[in-house]
Enzyme design. Structure first.
Site, PDB file in Angstrom:
ATOM      1  N   GLU A 163       0.866  -1.446   0.091  1.00  0.00           N
ATOM      2  CA  GLU A 163      -0.085  -0.092   0.050  1.00  0.00           C
ATOM      3  C   GLU A 163       0.852   1.260   0.032  1.00  0.00           C
ATOM      4  O   GLU A 163       0.700   2.108   0.736  1.00  0.00           O
ATOM      5  CB  GLU A 163      -1.066   0.024   1.342  1.00  0.00           C
ATOM      6  CG  GLU A 163      -1.783  -1.351   1.482  1.00  0.00           C
ATOM      7  CD  GLU A 163      -2.817  -1.338   2.526  1.00  0.00           C
ATOM      8  OE1 GLU A 163      -2.811  -0.497   3.324  1.00  0.00           O
ATOM      9  OE2 GLU A 163      -3.679  -2.092   2.449  1.00  0.00           O
ATOM     10  N   GLU A 269      -5.721 -11.397  -1.185  1.00  0.00           N
ATOM     11  CA  GLU A 269      -6.568 -11.140  -0.052  1.00  0.00           C
ATOM     12  C   GLU A 269      -8.052 -11.142  -0.381  1.00  0.00           C
ATOM     13  O   GLU A 269      -8.601 -10.371   0.069  1.00  0.00           O
ATOM     14  CB  GLU A 269      -6.112  -9.822   0.776  1.00  0.00           C
ATOM     15  CG  GLU A 269      -4.717  -9.726   1.233  1.00  0.00           C
ATOM     16  CD  GLU A 269      -4.225  -8.384   1.928  1.00  0.00           C
ATOM     17  OE1 GLU A 269      -5.320  -7.859   2.315  1.00  0.00           O
ATOM     18  OE2 GLU A 269      -3.230  -7.902   1.955  1.00  0.00           O
TER      19      GLU A 269
HETATM   20  C1  XIL Z   1      -6.008  -7.187   8.464  1.00  0.00           C
HETATM   21  C2  XIL Z   1      -6.071  -8.168   9.367  1.00  0.00           C
HETATM   22  O1  XIL Z   1      -7.005  -9.283   8.834  1.00  0.00           O
HETATM   23  C3  XIL Z   1      -6.827  -7.769  10.805  1.00  0.00           C
HETATM   24  O2  XIL Z   1      -7.031  -8.748  11.583  1.00  0.00           O
HETATM   25  C4  XIL Z   1      -5.847  -6.557  11.375  1.00  0.00           C
HETATM   26  O3  XIL Z   1      -6.758  -6.051  12.558  1.00  0.00           O
HETATM   27  C5  XIL Z   1      -5.694  -5.532  10.240  1.00  0.00           C
HETATM   28  O4  XIL Z   1      -5.180  -6.102   9.200  1.00  0.00           O
HETATM   29  N1  XIL Z   1      -4.906  -5.339   3.951  1.00  0.00           N
HETATM   30  C6  XIL Z   1      -3.770  -6.071   4.359  1.00  0.00           C
HETATM   31  C7  XIL Z   1      -3.898  -6.842   5.500  1.00  0.00           C
HETATM   32  O5  XIL Z   1      -2.690  -6.132   3.726  1.00  0.00           O
HETATM   33  O6  XIL Z   1      -2.780  -6.816   6.226  1.00  0.00           O
HETATM   34  C8  XIL Z   1      -4.934  -6.366   6.431  1.00  0.00           C
HETATM   35  O7  XIL Z   1      -5.282  -7.474   7.468  1.00  0.00           O
HETATM   36  C9  XIL Z   1      -6.281  -6.197   5.577  1.00  0.00           C
HETATM   37  C10 XIL Z   1      -6.281  -4.997   4.412  1.00  0.00           C
END
Ligand code: XIL
Length: 386
Positions: A163, A269
């Site tokens: 990001e 994701e």
């Molecule tokens: C999220 C996790 O799933 C949560 O448990 C945590 O509180 C916050 O982060 N983008 C990403 C991930 O790259 O690392 C994030 O994961 C979700 C958004």
């Protein structure tokens, strides 16, 4: 009728079946074996509690894993030069035991990184001055070198930077402000030095936005020009059911564009939020979600409509959405080495707590009781149609 081995496997694992027998039955990742690896994320809670039924479901259905929090900076190096390997080691141990591809997430990000990383440690005031560029680069090199080297034999894919771009511009994070845009190439270089054979990925959300693609491709060009190789682009793919955004066509265009530029495309994701979008309720800054109980009764009905159950028509819609995106992934399987879901069962999803805390969401392929959903079978159908 879904009388396949994979479906049966998923259904059986919900019961207290011996791991050995469950593993004889193929899972969803086997259905995609010729196409791409199918991954999921593993939560801290699952590792801490050694949740055996969930771990065996994961081992059966998926052949790649990402730690959803255990390898972030704050987890691995909570204080300067103080490393905590416990959870990350458990994650790797689990992956080894089940011969799974392991993904390291994430080396450099502006979130879940202690503020002290960016501060001058000799300054003991309440708000110490920022670290110098040299200090911060030193800390980055030390963190990446130590972490990547420790897991050199096991973790072969790394989300190196997460990001860095917001909209069409560089996100003005501490990394950017202190080091400048070169922080990205340094991160990739340190990771490459520590494990020359690893697959190194730039990961981001919202990459279906063409302006964001332009900015990411500019960033990648800079890194390439500096002589450092980036292997892939990670498309997070946090999708929404509400307005069908981003469209399947936009997802496809993004995959094609990054591949044309010479990058492998990783779906890193994937999940599909089924609840109304609620970004307007996040308090900013800092990004602070409200709890659903803080709303009025009528707001709660609108914002958290499926707290009691997940209606069939919405479950169908979710299945359609999953089927259409997997259709695209299959058509471009030659460009996509891995598709990872951001969690296994609905109850684990971060989407129950973001952008409002305490809602009941249904974004994944297994329900709150860890049983395969309609969406699971629709995804399976896509695999078997080919
Ligand atoms: C999220 C996790 O799933 C949560 O448990 C945590 O509180 C916050 O982060 N983008 C990403 C991930 O790259 O690392 C994030 O994961 C979700 C958004």
């Amino acid at each position: 009728m879904h009388s396949t081995a994979a479906a049966t496997g998923a259904l059986l694992t919900g019961c207290s079946l011996a791991t050995k027998r469950a593993r004889l039955v193929a899972g969803l990742s086997d259905a995609f074996q010729k196409d791409f690896r199918l991954g999921t994320s593993v939560k801290n809670h699952t590792l801490d509690t050694t949740d055996a039924p969930l771990l065996s479901l994961i081992a059966q259905e998926f052949n790649a894993i990402t730690a959803d929090n255990a390898m972030k900076w704050d987890a691995l190096q909570p204080a300067l030069k103080v490393f905590n390997w416990q959870r990350a080691d458990q994650f790797v141990e689990f992956g080894r035991r089940h011969d799974m591809r392991m993904v390291g997430h994430v080396l450099v990000w502006h979130k879940q990184t202690p503020e002290r990383v960016f501060r001058n440690h000799l300054d003991e005031s309440d708000t110490p001055a920022f670290a110098s560029r040299t200090q911060l680069l030193g800390r980055m090199e030390d963190h990446i070198g130590t972490v990547v080297d420790r897991y050199r034999a096991d973790i072969t894919e790394w989300d190196v930077v997460n990001e860095a771009i917001e909209g069409g511009k560089w996100l003005k994070s501490h990394w950017y402000n202190i080091i400048g845009p070169e922080y990205v190439q340094y991160a990739f270089q340190f990771a490459r030095d520590a494990n020359p054979n690893a697959t190194l990925i730039y990961n981001d959300y919202g990459v279906t936005n063409p302006k964001k693609q332009d900015a990411i491709l500019d960033l990648l060009k800079r890194v390439k020009k500096s002589g450092v190789k980036v292997d892939g682009v990670g498309m997070q793919c946090h999708l929404s059911l509400e307005d069908g955004y981003p469209s399947t066509k936009m997802i496809e265009q993004a995959i094609v564009r990054f591949a044309r530029e010479g990058y492998q495309v990783f779906i890193t994701e994937l999940d599909v939020d089924v609840l109304p979008r609620a970004w307007q309720h996040v308090r900013q800054p800092p990004l602070q979600p409200l709890h659903i109980d803080e709303f009025t009764a009528s707001e709660i009905r609108a914002l958290d409509p499926y707290a009691a159950n997940f209606p069939d028509p919405v479950s169908e819609q979710l299945g359609d959405r999953y089927a259409s995106v997997f259709d695209v992934f299959m058509r471009h399987a030659d460009k996509i080495p891995r598709v990872t879901l951001w969690g296994t069962s609905d109850s684990e999803s971060w989407k129950n707590n973001w952008p409002i805390l305490g809602r009941t969401n249904y974004p994944l392929l297994f329900d709150h009781a860890r049983k395969p959903k309609k969406a699971y079978f629709r995804v399976l159908d896509v695999a078997q149609r080919q």
